[in-house]
Scaffold this motif. Structure first.
Motif, PDB file in Angstrom:
ATOM      1  N   SER A 155       0.813  -1.222   0.000  1.00 41.00           N
ATOM      2  CA  SER A 155       0.000   0.000   0.000  1.00 41.00           C
ATOM      3  C   SER A 155       0.847   1.272   0.000  1.00 41.00           C
ATOM      4  CB  SER A 155      -0.954   0.002   1.198  1.00 41.00           C
ATOM      5  OG  SER A 155      -0.250  -0.101   2.415  1.00 41.00           O
ATOM      6  N   LEU A 156       1.919   1.317   0.769  1.00 47.22           N
ATOM      7  CA  LEU A 156       2.744   2.523   0.789  1.00 47.22           C
ATOM      8  C   LEU A 156       3.478   2.722  -0.537  1.00 47.22           C
ATOM      9  CD1 LEU A 156       4.284   2.497   4.394  1.00 47.22           C
ATOM     10  CD2 LEU A 156       2.466   3.960   3.496  1.00 47.22           C
ATOM     11  N   LEU A 157       3.908   1.625  -1.132  1.00 48.13           N
ATOM     12  CA  LEU A 157       4.555   1.706  -2.443  1.00 48.13           C
ATOM     13  C   LEU A 157       3.565   2.224  -3.480  1.00 48.13           C
ATOM     14  CD1 LEU A 157       6.987   1.130  -4.289  1.00 48.13           C
ATOM     15  CD2 LEU A 157       6.154  -1.222  -4.494  1.00 48.13           C
ATOM     16  N   MET A 158       2.336   1.736  -3.437  1.00 52.32           N
ATOM     17  CA  MET A 158       1.314   2.184  -4.379  1.00 52.32           C
ATOM     18  C   MET A 158       1.010   3.667  -4.192  1.00 52.32           C
ATOM     19  SD  MET A 158      -0.370   0.999  -6.896  1.00 52.32           S
ATOM     20  CE  MET A 158      -1.583   1.752  -7.991  1.00 52.32           C
ATOM     21  N   LYS A 159       0.979   4.128  -2.946  1.00 53.41           N
ATOM     22  CA  LYS A 159       0.743   5.554  -2.689  1.00 53.41           C
ATOM     23  C   LYS A 159       1.891   6.395  -3.252  1.00 53.41           C
ATOM     24  CE  LYS A 159      -2.154   5.030   1.419  1.00 53.41           C
ATOM     25  NZ  LYS A 159      -2.243   5.218   2.882  1.00 53.41           N
ATOM     26  N   SER A 160       3.117   5.894  -3.112  1.00 51.81           N
ATOM     27  CA  SER A 160       4.274   6.617  -3.650  1.00 51.81           C
ATOM     28  C   SER A 160       4.181   6.729  -5.161  1.00 51.81           C
ATOM     29  CB  SER A 160       5.568   5.899  -3.260  1.00 51.81           C
ATOM     30  OG  SER A 160       5.744   5.886  -1.859  1.00 51.81           O
ATOM     31  N   TRP A 161       3.763   5.644  -5.814  1.00 46.61           N
ATOM     32  CA  TRP A 161       3.592   5.666  -7.266  1.00 46.61           C
ATOM     33  C   TRP A 161       2.483   6.631  -7.671  1.00 46.61           C
ATOM     34  CZ3 TRP A 161       5.185   5.273 -11.951  1.00 46.61           C
ATOM     35  CH2 TRP A 161       4.318   5.024 -13.015  1.00 46.61           C
ATOM     36  N   GLN A 162       1.381   6.605  -6.955  1.00 46.41           N
ATOM     37  CA  GLN A 162       0.268   7.502  -7.289  1.00 46.41           C
ATOM     38  C   GLN A 162       0.688   8.962  -7.146  1.00 46.41           C
ATOM     39  OE1 GLN A 162      -2.473   6.802  -8.642  1.00 46.41           O
ATOM     40  NE2 GLN A 162      -2.820   4.627  -8.297  1.00 46.41           N
ATOM     41  N   SER A 163       1.469   9.279  -6.137  1.00 48.17           N
ATOM     42  CA  SER A 163       1.898  10.664  -5.936  1.00 48.17           C
ATOM     43  C   SER A 163       2.886  11.116  -7.009  1.00 48.17           C
ATOM     44  CB  SER A 163       2.519  10.835  -4.550  1.00 48.17           C
ATOM     45  OG  SER A 163       3.746  10.145  -4.456  1.00 48.17           O
ATOM     46  N   MET A 164       3.550  10.164  -7.641  1.00 43.73           N
ATOM     47  CA  MET A 164       4.548  10.481  -8.658  1.00 43.73           C
ATOM     48  C   MET A 164       3.974  10.472 -10.063  1.00 43.73           C
ATOM     49  SD  MET A 164       8.338   8.721  -8.937  1.00 43.73           S
ATOM     50  CE  MET A 164       7.648   7.119  -9.348  1.00 43.73           C
ATOM     51  N   ARG A 165       2.779   9.947 -10.240  1.00 40.96           N
ATOM     52  CA  ARG A 165       2.218   9.732 -11.582  1.00 40.96           C
ATOM     53  C   ARG A 165       2.128  11.017 -12.410  1.00 40.96           C
ATOM     54  NH1 ARG A 165      -1.357   5.122 -13.079  1.00 40.96           N
ATOM     55  NH2 ARG A 165      -2.409   6.663 -14.365  1.00 40.96           N
ATOM     56  N   VAL A 166       1.738  12.126 -11.774  1.00 40.60           N
ATOM     57  CA  VAL A 166       1.608  13.378 -12.520  1.00 40.60           C
ATOM     58  C   VAL A 166       2.955  13.792 -13.096  1.00 40.60           C
ATOM     59  CG1 VAL A 166       1.150  15.841 -12.320  1.00 40.60           C
ATOM     60  CG2 VAL A 166      -0.407  14.215 -11.284  1.00 40.60           C
ATOM     61  N   ASN A 167       4.017  13.644 -12.303  1.00 43.86           N
ATOM     62  CA  ASN A 167       5.345  14.005 -12.787  1.00 43.86           C
ATOM     63  C   ASN A 167       5.829  13.045 -13.865  1.00 43.86           C
ATOM     64  OD1 ASN A 167       6.322  16.356 -11.077  1.00 43.86           O
ATOM     65  ND2 ASN A 167       5.617  14.947  -9.508  1.00 43.86           N
ATOM     66  N   VAL A 168       5.464  11.757 -13.757  1.00 42.67           N
ATOM     67  CA  VAL A 168       5.827  10.800 -14.799  1.00 42.67           C
ATOM     68  C   VAL A 168       5.068  11.121 -16.084  1.00 42.67           C
ATOM     69  CG1 VAL A 168       5.871   8.359 -15.460  1.00 42.67           C
ATOM     70  CG2 VAL A 168       6.389   9.007 -13.109  1.00 42.67           C
ATOM     71  N   TYR A 169       3.783  11.481 -15.956  1.00 41.41           N
ATOM     72  CA  TYR A 169       2.988  11.895 -17.119  1.00 41.41           C
ATOM     73  C   TYR A 169       3.673  13.079 -17.805  1.00 41.41           C
ATOM     74  CZ  TYR A 169      -1.310  12.991 -19.776  1.00 41.41           C
ATOM     75  OH  TYR A 169      -2.220  13.229 -20.779  1.00 41.41           O
ATOM     76  N   PHE A 170       4.078  14.051 -17.008  1.00 39.06           N
ATOM     77  CA  PHE A 170       4.744  15.242 -17.532  1.00 39.06           C
ATOM     78  C   PHE A 170       6.040  14.848 -18.258  1.00 39.06           C
ATOM     79  CE2 PHE A 170       7.149  19.343 -16.727  1.00 39.06           C
ATOM     80  CZ  PHE A 170       6.379  20.107 -17.576  1.00 39.06           C
ATOM     81  N   TYR A 171       6.795  13.923 -17.675  1.00 35.17           N
ATOM     82  CA  TYR A 171       8.028  13.440 -18.295  1.00 35.17           C
ATOM     83  C   TYR A 171       7.725  12.732 -19.618  1.00 35.17           C
ATOM     84  CZ  TYR A 171      11.718  10.155 -19.389  1.00 35.17           C
ATOM     85  OH  TYR A 171      12.644   9.402 -20.057  1.00 35.17           O
ATOM     86  N   PHE A 172       6.699  11.857 -19.628  1.00 31.31           N
ATOM     87  CA  PHE A 172       6.344  11.163 -20.867  1.00 31.31           C
ATOM     88  C   PHE A 172       5.982  12.170 -21.952  1.00 31.31           C
ATOM     89  CE2 PHE A 172       4.849   6.913 -18.799  1.00 31.31           C
ATOM     90  CZ  PHE A 172       6.166   6.488 -18.752  1.00 31.31           C
ATOM     91  N   TRP A 173       5.215  13.197 -21.590  1.00 28.22           N
ATOM     92  CA  TRP A 173       4.819  14.208 -22.567  1.00 28.22           C
ATOM     93  C   TRP A 173       6.052  14.908 -23.135  1.00 28.22           C
ATOM     94  CZ3 TRP A 173       5.516  19.463 -22.940  1.00 28.22           C
ATOM     95  CH2 TRP A 173       4.795  20.095 -23.962  1.00 28.22           C
ATOM     96  N   LEU A 174       6.991  15.281 -22.263  1.00 33.88           N
ATOM     97  CA  LEU A 174       8.228  15.919 -22.721  1.00 33.88           C
ATOM     98  C   LEU A 174       9.007  14.990 -23.653  1.00 33.88           C
ATOM     99  CD1 LEU A 174       9.600  17.567 -19.447  1.00 33.88           C
ATOM    100  CD2 LEU A 174       8.777  18.776 -21.477  1.00 33.88           C
ATOM    101  N   HIS A 175       9.094  13.736 -23.261  1.00 35.30           N
ATOM    102  CA  HIS A 175       9.846  12.753 -24.038  1.00 35.30           C
ATOM    103  C   HIS A 175       9.262  12.606 -25.441  1.00 35.30           C
ATOM    104  CE1 HIS A 175      12.321   9.157 -24.669  1.00 35.30           C
ATOM    105  NE2 HIS A 175      11.248   8.572 -25.177  1.00 35.30           N
ATOM    106  N   HIS A 176       7.933  12.481 -25.525  1.00 32.52           N
ATOM    107  CA  HIS A 176       7.300  12.296 -26.832  1.00 32.52           C
ATOM    108  C   HIS A 176       7.354  13.568 -27.670  1.00 32.52           C
ATOM    109  CE1 HIS A 176       6.349   8.568 -25.113  1.00 32.52           C
ATOM    110  NE2 HIS A 176       5.216   8.889 -24.530  1.00 32.52           N
ATOM    111  N   GLN A 177       7.175  14.732 -27.010  1.00 35.23           N
ATOM    112  CA  GLN A 177       7.262  15.987 -27.743  1.00 35.23           C
ATOM    113  C   GLN A 177       8.665  16.201 -28.297  1.00 35.23           C
ATOM    114  OE1 GLN A 177       4.793  18.423 -28.453  1.00 35.23           O
ATOM    115  NE2 GLN A 177       3.521  16.681 -27.870  1.00 35.23           N
TER     116      GLN A 177
END
Length: 229
Positions: A155-177
C-alpha cells in the motif's frame, strides 16, 4: 407526465469545484498548453475556468505541493520549469520504486496477471496505431507501468507511485514531444513485457534500469537547448 428522479441533485460544493479546477490545470500543464516558466494570474485562470477564487486557490495550492506550479512570494505564480536535475531525480526515484515493485510482485504473478499485462500492452499498441490521441497513449503507458505496483499489494509503495504519476505523465509528454510523436514507439515496451512475464527477475531489473536510462538520456539530449540548468 412528470419524471421523478430517485437521486437528489445538489449544487457542486467548493471541494468538487476545486478538484475539477485542479484536474483541468494539470491537464493544461502536462500537455504543454502552458509554457514552462509561464506566469499565471488567479484572475485570468478564474475567468478562463469559470470558477470562483476560493476553490481556485485551493487547486493552485494542491498543484504547487506536487510541483507543477511554483508560487514565488511577491512575484507571482509560475508553471514549473524543467531542469536536468528534475529529470535525473525522477529517473532515479522511479527506477528505484519500480524495481522494488517488481521484487515484491514477482512471486505473485499468475496466468491471469500476466494476461492482464499483455492486454495493457495490446491496448497501448492499438492506441499508437490509431495515431489520434497522444493523451490516451500516455495514460495507457502509465497504466502498463502501474501493473507491477498494483500486483505488489504494497500500500505505501502504491501511494508513492500515485503521488509520482503526474510528474511521470509530464516526463512522458516531454519525451514524446522531444521526438515529435504522439506516444511511445510501438515496440518500445515489447522486451519489458516479455521479461516481466518471464522467469528471470535479475534480467527484468537490469532491463528496467537500462530502459529508463535510455529514455532519460534521449530526452535530455533532445531538450538540451530548452532545459533550465
Amino acid at each position: 407526465m412528470g419524471f421523478a428522479s430517485k437521486t437528489e441533485l445538489r449544487p457542486l460544493d467548493d471541494g468538487t469545484i476545486r478538484r475539477r479546477a485542479a484536474q483541468m490545470l494539470t491537464e493544461h500543464i502536462v500537455r504543454g498548453n502552458f509554457a514552462p516558466g509561464e506566469r499565471l494570474t488567479e484572475q485570468k485562470l478564474a475567468k478562463a475556468l469559470n470558477v470562483s477564487r476560493g476553490p481556485l486557490r485551493e487547486a493552485i495550492r494542491e498543484l504547487a505541493e506536487i510541483g507543477l506550479l511554483v508560487s514565488v512570494p511577491y512575484k507571482g505564480l509560475y508553471v514549473r520549469s524543467v531542469t536536468r536535475k528534475d529529470l535525473e531525480e525522477l529517473y532515479s526515484l522511479r527506477t528505484a520504486l519500480e524495481s522494488f515493485a517488481f521484487e515484491r510482485c514477482w512471486e505473485k504473478r499468475t496466468e491471469e496477471a500476466i494476461l492482464d499485462l499483455r492486454q495493457r500492452s495490446d491496448e497501448l499498441k492499438a492506441t499508437i496505431d490509431a495515431d489520434s490521441d497522444g493523451r490516451r497513449a500516455i495514460e495507457q503507458e502509465l497504466h502498463l507501468h502501474s501493473w507491477c505496483f498494483e500486483l505488489s499489494q504494497h500500500s505505501l509503495l502504491m501511494k508513492s507511485w500515485q503521488s509520482m504519476r503526474v510528474n511521470v505523465y509530464f516526463y512522458f509528454w516531454l519525451h514524446h514531444q522531444a521526438h515529435h510523436r504522439q506516444g511511445p514507439l510501438r515496440r518500445s515496451h515489447d522486451k519489458y513485457v516479455d521479461l516481466a512475464c518471464g522467469d528471470s527477475l535479475p534480467r527484468m531489473l537490469a532491463h528496467l534500469k537500462e530502459h529508463m536510462r535510455q529514455g532519460l538520456e534521449t530526452t535530455i539530449e533532445a531538450l538540451s537547448g530548452e532545459l533550465d540548468k
